[in-house]
Design a protein around this motif. Structure first.
Motif, mmCIF file in Angstrom:
data_model
loop_
_atom_site.group_PDB
_atom_site.id
_atom_site.type_symbol
_atom_site.label_atom_id
_atom_site.label_comp_id
_atom_site.label_asym_id
_atom_site.label_seq_id
_atom_site.Cartn_x
_atom_site.Cartn_y
_atom_site.Cartn_z
ATOM 1 N N TYR A 22 0.844 -1.202 0.000
ATOM 2 C CA TYR A 22 0.000 0.000 0.000
ATOM 3 C C TYR A 22 0.881 1.255 0.000
ATOM 4 O O TYR A 22 0.580 2.232 -0.689
ATOM 5 C CB TYR A 22 -0.921 -0.018 1.223
ATOM 6 N N GLN A 23 1.968 1.201 0.767
ATOM 7 C CA GLN A 23 2.909 2.319 0.831
ATOM 8 C C GLN A 23 3.466 2.674 -0.541
ATOM 9 O O GLN A 23 3.676 3.836 -0.846
ATOM 10 C CB GLN A 23 4.076 1.968 1.756
ATOM 11 N N LEU A 24 3.741 1.655 -1.333
ATOM 12 C CA LEU A 24 4.265 1.890 -2.675
ATOM 13 C C LEU A 24 3.321 2.784 -3.475
ATOM 14 O O LEU A 24 3.743 3.762 -4.096
ATOM 15 C CB LEU A 24 4.475 0.556 -3.407
ATOM 16 N N PHE A 25 2.038 2.455 -3.424
ATOM 17 C CA PHE A 25 1.062 3.211 -4.214
ATOM 18 C C PHE A 25 0.817 4.614 -3.662
ATOM 19 O O PHE A 25 0.689 5.560 -4.428
ATOM 20 C CB PHE A 25 -0.248 2.427 -4.321
ATOM 21 N N THR A 26 0.769 4.752 -2.348
ATOM 22 C CA THR A 26 0.556 6.095 -1.795
ATOM 23 C C THR A 26 1.827 6.932 -1.876
ATOM 24 O O THR A 26 1.753 8.140 -2.078
ATOM 25 C CB THR A 26 0.084 6.034 -0.328
ATOM 26 N N GLY A 27 2.984 6.292 -1.733
ATOM 27 C CA GLY A 27 4.241 7.027 -1.772
ATOM 28 C C GLY A 27 4.511 7.661 -3.113
ATOM 29 O O GLY A 27 5.027 8.773 -3.199
ATOM 30 N N PHE A 28 4.172 6.940 -4.175
ATOM 31 C CA PHE A 28 4.374 7.487 -5.509
ATOM 32 C C PHE A 28 3.163 8.278 -5.993
ATOM 33 O O PHE A 28 3.140 8.765 -7.109
ATOM 34 C CB PHE A 28 4.716 6.373 -6.504
ATOM 35 N N GLY A 29 2.143 8.387 -5.138
ATOM 36 C CA GLY A 29 0.967 9.173 -5.478
ATOM 37 C C GLY A 29 0.023 8.491 -6.449
ATOM 38 O O GLY A 29 -0.775 9.141 -7.104
ATOM 39 N N TRP A 30 0.101 7.168 -6.548
ATOM 40 C CA TRP A 30 -0.743 6.446 -7.500
ATOM 41 C C TRP A 30 -2.132 6.163 -6.955
ATOM 42 O O TRP A 30 -3.061 5.966 -7.727
ATOM 43 C CB TRP A 30 -0.092 5.124 -7.896
ATOM 44 N N ALA A 31 -2.285 6.087 -5.652
ATOM 45 C CA ALA A 31 -3.594 5.764 -5.078
ATOM 46 C C ALA A 31 -3.625 6.142 -3.612
ATOM 47 O O ALA A 31 -2.600 6.219 -2.950
ATOM 48 C CB ALA A 31 -3.878 4.265 -5.215
ATOM 49 N N GLY A 32 -4.800 6.365 -3.123
ATOM 50 C CA GLY A 32 -4.982 6.573 -1.692
ATOM 51 C C GLY A 32 -4.612 7.970 -1.231
ATOM 52 O O GLY A 32 -3.909 8.702 -1.918
ATOM 53 N N PRO A 33 -5.078 8.310 -0.053
ATOM 54 C CA PRO A 33 -4.771 9.636 0.486
ATOM 55 C C PRO A 33 -3.327 9.717 0.970
ATOM 56 O O PRO A 33 -2.850 8.848 1.683
ATOM 57 C CB PRO A 33 -5.761 9.767 1.652
ATOM 58 N N TRP A 34 -2.640 10.736 0.572
ATOM 59 C CA TRP A 34 -1.238 10.924 0.930
ATOM 60 C C TRP A 34 -1.027 11.053 2.437
ATOM 61 O O TRP A 34 -0.039 10.561 2.957
ATOM 62 C CB TRP A 34 -0.702 12.149 0.198
ATOM 63 N N PRO A 35 -1.906 11.710 3.208
ATOM 64 C CA PRO A 35 -1.646 11.868 4.652
ATOM 65 C C PRO A 35 -1.506 10.542 5.408
ATOM 66 O O PRO A 35 -0.907 10.509 6.474
ATOM 67 C CB PRO A 35 -2.863 12.640 5.163
ATOM 68 N N LEU A 36 -2.012 9.449 4.889
ATOM 69 C CA LEU A 36 -1.881 8.156 5.559
ATOM 70 C C LEU A 36 -0.502 7.520 5.348
ATOM 71 O O LEU A 36 -0.154 6.590 6.061
ATOM 72 C CB LEU A 36 -2.957 7.183 5.068
ATOM 73 N N HIS A 37 0.254 8.010 4.401
ATOM 74 C CA HIS A 37 1.540 7.390 4.093
ATOM 75 C C HIS A 37 2.482 7.324 5.306
ATOM 76 O O HIS A 37 3.013 6.244 5.596
ATOM 77 C CB HIS A 37 2.210 8.118 2.923
ATOM 78 N N PRO A 38 2.686 8.405 6.038
ATOM 79 C CA PRO A 38 3.575 8.303 7.211
ATOM 80 C C PRO A 38 3.042 7.356 8.288
ATOM 81 O O PRO A 38 3.797 6.592 8.888
ATOM 82 C CB PRO A 38 3.645 9.736 7.751
ATOM 83 N N ARG A 39 1.739 7.389 8.554
ATOM 84 C CA ARG A 39 1.166 6.505 9.585
ATOM 85 C C ARG A 39 1.286 5.040 9.172
ATOM 86 O O ARG A 39 1.546 4.172 10.006
ATOM 87 C CB ARG A 39 -0.313 6.827 9.821
ATOM 88 N N MET A 40 1.110 4.760 7.908
ATOM 89 C CA MET A 40 1.232 3.380 7.436
ATOM 90 C C MET A 40 2.689 2.917 7.488
ATOM 91 O O MET A 40 2.970 1.748 7.731
ATOM 92 C CB MET A 40 0.674 3.230 6.019
ATOM 93 N N GLY A 41 3.617 3.840 7.284
ATOM 94 C CA GLY A 41 5.033 3.502 7.423
ATOM 95 C C GLY A 41 5.362 3.112 8.855
ATOM 96 O O GLY A 41 6.111 2.161 9.100
ATOM 97 N N GLU A 42 4.781 3.833 9.796
ATOM 98 C CA GLU A 42 4.974 3.487 11.199
ATOM 99 C C GLU A 42 4.338 2.138 11.519
ATOM 100 O O GLU A 42 4.900 1.343 12.283
ATOM 101 C CB GLU A 42 4.397 4.587 12.092
ATOM 102 N N ALA A 43 3.178 1.869 10.932
ATOM 103 C CA ALA A 43 2.510 0.574 11.147
ATOM 104 C C ALA A 43 3.345 -0.568 10.565
ATOM 105 O O ALA A 43 3.482 -1.632 11.193
ATOM 106 C CB ALA A 43 1.119 0.591 10.521
ATOM 107 N N THR A 44 3.907 -0.356 9.382
ATOM 108 C CA THR A 44 4.752 -1.380 8.770
ATOM 109 C C THR A 44 5.943 -1.694 9.658
ATOM 110 O O THR A 44 6.262 -2.861 9.904
ATOM 111 C CB THR A 44 5.259 -0.916 7.386
#
Length: 129
Positions: free
Chosen positions: A23-45
């Motif tokens: 999921y991080q791959l897609f949000t990190g490159f801006g391909w899908a999903g809300p960008w603000p979740l990217h840092p929180r998902m990184g912490e979850a990973t």
């Protein structure tokens, strides 16, 4: 055959970390999903990778398989590095390491299922080399 609880926990944590990293791959490159979740998902990973590392430590004591332990520890440290790189806004390095991290965390999940080792029985000798 029933698996030891630590191996089950390792597998669950590794799969969850791999799914979130994808999921991080897609949000990190801006391909899908809300960008603000990217840092929180990184912490979850990274958190799931750490849980996997703890489970891998316990499993290594049961099975003698140190490879999964070191891989899980490496992925946890790599996750922390990724968080630091993200906070420092080193975007290109963060993206390159992110793809490498994704490959590594998927490999951890795969290895946890394919080559986990076997739990020693009570009568089995322990090799202390």
């Amino acid at each position: 055959m029933k698996s030891h609880w630590s191996l089950v926990l390792l597998r669950i944590a590794a799969v969850l970390a791999a799914l979130i990293a994808l999921y991080q791959l897609f949000t990190g490159f801006g391909w899908a999903g809300p960008w603000p979740l990217h840092p929180r998902m990184g912490e979850a990973t990274t958190t799931f990778a750490a849980i996997g590392a703890i489970a891998a430590f316990i499993w290594s004591r049961q099975s003698g398989n140190r490879g999964l332990l070191w891989h899980a520890l490496g992925m946890t440290l790599f996750g922390v590095l990724q968080i630091v790189l993200g906070h420092l806004h080193l975007t290109l390095v963060h993206q390159i390491f992110g793809v490498i991290y994704l490959i590594g965390i998927i490999a951890l999940a795969t290895l946890a299922f394919r080559k986990p080792g076997a739990a020693r029985t009570v009568d089995a000798p322990v090799d202390h080399r």
